[in-house]
Design a protein around this motif. Structure first.
Motif, PDB file in Angstrom:
ATOM      1  N   VAL A  55       0.840  -1.203   0.000  1.00 55.72           N
ATOM      2  CA  VAL A  55       0.000   0.000   0.000  1.00 55.72           C
ATOM      3  C   VAL A  55       0.874   1.252   0.000  1.00 55.72           C
ATOM      4  CG1 VAL A  55      -1.882   1.228   1.142  1.00 55.72           C
ATOM      5  CG2 VAL A  55      -1.772  -1.279   1.266  1.00 55.72           C
ATOM      6  N   GLY A  59      -2.593   5.653  -0.956  1.00 56.71           N
ATOM      7  CA  GLY A  59      -3.677   4.679  -0.896  1.00 56.71           C
ATOM      8  C   GLY A  59      -3.740   3.747  -2.090  1.00 56.71           C
ATOM      9  N   SER A  60      -2.873   3.936  -3.062  1.00 57.49           N
ATOM     10  CA  SER A  60      -2.862   3.025  -4.209  1.00 57.49           C
ATOM     11  C   SER A  60      -2.189   1.713  -3.826  1.00 57.49           C
ATOM     12  CB  SER A  60      -2.143   3.659  -5.401  1.00 57.49           C
ATOM     13  OG  SER A  60      -0.817   3.998  -5.058  1.00 57.49           O
ATOM     14  N   ILE A  61      -2.528   0.672  -4.558  1.00 53.15           N
ATOM     15  CA  ILE A  61      -1.993  -0.663  -4.286  1.00 53.15           C
ATOM     16  C   ILE A  61      -0.848  -0.930  -5.238  1.00 53.15           C
ATOM     17  CG2 ILE A  61      -2.539  -3.115  -4.077  1.00 53.15           C
ATOM     18  CD1 ILE A  61      -4.061  -1.370  -2.117  1.00 53.15           C
ATOM     19  N   PRO A  68      -4.958   5.265  -7.483  1.00 51.16           N
ATOM     20  CA  PRO A  68      -6.371   5.033  -7.174  1.00 51.16           C
ATOM     21  C   PRO A  68      -7.318   5.479  -8.275  1.00 51.16           C
ATOM     22  CG  PRO A  68      -5.243   5.861  -5.244  1.00 51.16           C
ATOM     23  CD  PRO A  68      -4.265   5.940  -6.379  1.00 51.16           C
ATOM     24  N   ARG A  71      -7.636   2.927 -11.082  1.00 52.62           N
ATOM     25  CA  ARG A  71      -7.916   1.522 -10.793  1.00 52.62           C
ATOM     26  C   ARG A  71      -9.259   1.059 -11.337  1.00 52.62           C
ATOM     27  NH1 ARG A  71      -7.102   0.540  -4.614  1.00 52.62           N
ATOM     28  NH2 ARG A  71      -8.143  -1.398  -5.191  1.00 52.62           N
ATOM     29  N   LEU A  82      -6.931  -4.237   4.828  1.00 53.44           N
ATOM     30  CA  LEU A  82      -6.743  -2.786   4.835  1.00 53.44           C
ATOM     31  C   LEU A  82      -7.414  -2.157   6.059  1.00 53.44           C
ATOM     32  CD1 LEU A  82      -7.447  -2.119   1.050  1.00 53.44           C
ATOM     33  CD2 LEU A  82      -5.218  -1.979   2.183  1.00 53.44           C
ATOM     34  N   LYS A  93      -3.415   5.988   5.030  1.00 57.64           N
ATOM     35  CA  LYS A  93      -3.274   5.416   3.686  1.00 57.64           C
ATOM     36  C   LYS A  93      -4.088   4.130   3.547  1.00 57.64           C
ATOM     37  CE  LYS A  93       0.955   2.557   4.059  1.00 57.64           C
ATOM     38  NZ  LYS A  93       2.304   2.336   3.493  1.00 57.64           N
ATOM     39  N   TYR A  94      -4.258   3.402   4.648  1.00 58.84           N
ATOM     40  CA  TYR A  94      -5.021   2.157   4.581  1.00 58.84           C
ATOM     41  C   TYR A  94      -6.516   2.433   4.460  1.00 58.84           C
ATOM     42  CZ  TYR A  94      -0.584   0.125   5.915  1.00 58.84           C
ATOM     43  OH  TYR A  94       0.741  -0.246   5.931  1.00 58.84           O
ATOM     44  N   ALA A  97      -7.065   3.411   0.850  1.00 59.13           N
ATOM     45  CA  ALA A  97      -7.086   2.222  -0.002  1.00 59.13           C
ATOM     46  C   ALA A  97      -8.400   1.468   0.141  1.00 59.13           C
ATOM     47  CB  ALA A  97      -5.910   1.307   0.358  1.00 59.13           C
ATOM     48  N   TRP A 100     -11.171   3.136  -1.825  1.00 56.44           N
ATOM     49  CA  TRP A 100     -11.143   2.787  -3.241  1.00 56.44           C
ATOM     50  C   TRP A 100     -11.579   1.341  -3.466  1.00 56.44           C
ATOM     51  CZ3 TRP A 100     -11.097   6.087  -7.012  1.00 56.44           C
ATOM     52  CH2 TRP A 100     -10.574   7.361  -6.801  1.00 56.44           C
ATOM     53  N   GLU A 101     -11.196   0.480  -2.560  1.00 56.56           N
ATOM     54  CA  GLU A 101     -11.559  -0.930  -2.691  1.00 56.56           C
ATOM     55  C   GLU A 101     -13.073  -1.130  -2.638  1.00 56.56           C
ATOM     56  OE1 GLU A 101     -10.471  -5.203  -2.731  1.00 56.56           O
ATOM     57  OE2 GLU A 101      -9.559  -3.322  -3.381  1.00 56.56           O
TER      58      GLU A 101
END
Length: 281
Positions: A55, A59-61, A68, A71, A82, A93-94, A97, A100-101
């Motif tokens: 991560v 926040g992007s993977i 993000p 994605r 996360l 940041k988690y 993420a 976005w997830e």
């Protein structure tokens, strides 16, 4: 005879490769759950190191090599990990993420409702418990109905074999993330869980016991999780869950199963929580 926990710890220190993204996510989930069950820093260190690598600050993977905003609807299956890291570390940041997830998971859920296949059971496990946890904590339970509807559809066309195991794993975890305030939905899913567990436990003697079949391990894990949540009668089902996991893990070749060690960790974590930590290999 070596304790299985020492073998799991040793395996984490080796170069573990995964045949799929799903197996990689199970490895993260398994290491986190083993830390919760055993308190061993080996699992926590592995989990946190991997999550820090994966991560990025925005926040992007990292493994997706996307920002993000790029994605779109690609779901990683890492949602619950996360949220756990966000609660544990407080690092925003988690949460970014996870935000976005959830967009990806909602879109994927709509697609599954339109065309669900029994082969999608593992995908249910990777997405729906996170969806329910996010709804409970951050979205005022607004989309409970959508999750319940998908699990109801999936239950009507549940695949045989390992598909049934992943479905029950998803069901148990989803129930564990729900608020009982929405009792109608809670009770509905609990009844589906009980019905399917009774059916599979009744036929458990005929389940495959060789290392190429995971239904027994999946079923045992789901049963113990449901017992710990008081969705199943402890006295009636806990020993069956322990036996399903214990018998199969005793027979495993950990060298051959290295690529699916995440599932084994998830199973053994539930085994430990019920005081069954005498399995050896």
């Amino acid at each position: 005879m070596k304790n299985i926990e020492s073998l799991l710890e040793k395996t984490l220190k080796e170069d573990i490769t995964s045949e799929s993204d799903a197996q990689a996510v199970c490895l993260l989930a398994g290491s986190r759950q083993m830390y919760e069950a055993s308190g061993s820093s080996v699992y926590l260190d592995f989990f946190m190191h991997k999550m820090e690598q994966i991560v990025c600050g925005d926040g992007s993977i990292f493994v997706l090599r996307q920002k993000p905003e790029d994605r779109k609807m690609q779901c990683t299956g890492m949602g619950r990990e996360l949220l756990w890291m966000y609660a544990y570390s407080g690092n925003e940041k988690y949460k970014k993420a996870a935000d976005w997830e959830i967009v990806s998971v909602r879109e994927q859920t709509r697609g599954l409702l339109q065309k669900y296949s029994g082969e999608d059971s593992m995908l249910l496990y990777l997405t729906q418990p996170f969806y329910m946890e996010y709804e409970t904590k951050y979205h005022n339970k607004a989309e409970y109905k959508t999750i319940v509807e998908l699990l109801s559809v999936a239950g009507r066309c549940m695949a045989a074999g390992e598909g049934a195991g992943w479905y029950l794993m998803a069901l148990a975890d989803v129930i564990g993330c729900m608020s009982m305030e929405i009792y109608e939905h809670y009770r509905f899913l609990e009844e589906i869980l009980k019905k399917n567990v009774r059916r599979l436990i009744k036929d458990s003697d005929s389940l495959p016991k060789d290392e190429d079949h995971d239904l027994g391990i999946l079923l045992g894990t789901a049963v113990l999780k449901a017992c710990s949540q008081k969705n199943l009668n402890l006295e009636k089902y806990a020993q069956a869950g322990l036996s399903l996991i214990g018998e199969r893990m005793n027979a495993l070749d950990f060298v051959k199963r290295k690529k699916t060690v995440g599932l084994l960790m998830m199973a053994y974590a539930q085994f430990l929580r019920f005081g069954g930590g005498h399995v050896s290999a």
